[in-house]
Design an enzyme around this catalytic site. Sequence first.
Site: not given
Length: 157
Positions: A55, A57, A85, A88
């Site tokens: 991801h 992040e 999410c 994260c």
Amino acid sequence: MSDLKAEYWMQKALEQAQIAASKDEVPIGAIVVYRDQIIGCGYNQREVQQNSLSHAELIALNEACHRLGQWRLIDCDLYVTIEPCPMCAGALINSRIRQVYFGASDPKAGAVVSLEHLLDNFQFNHRVLYQGGILKNQCQQIIQNFFQIIRSKRKIK
């Protein structure tokens, strides 16, 4: 922080999202800022890396940790185009990020203000401040455009 400064940094996160889109990744971008300098950049790379952990992040946080030579990102802020999410949001707490700024909410996976409110849980050992809606329209638009293109490609086949 002034709205103009937050918008400036979010524009940098949007540039990362554009890179993701150019690689047929879901266009989410993130940057980590420390003392008015970008120390970590990331964009979604789940398809390219075939890794569910890739991801935007997490990639930005990882780069920031390497740049600072430590896992505690105290006094660092993260700017991300879409609400984090659960995975994260947990990483933000564990890395001790000071504040997260996000563009658009994520009604399907958001863990800050949409589905869950992980950053509001006072039982965690660190509290991450947050602010949403920074360049919201641009952040929503890049995602919507991406999925419109995906749907149109599926119709052609």
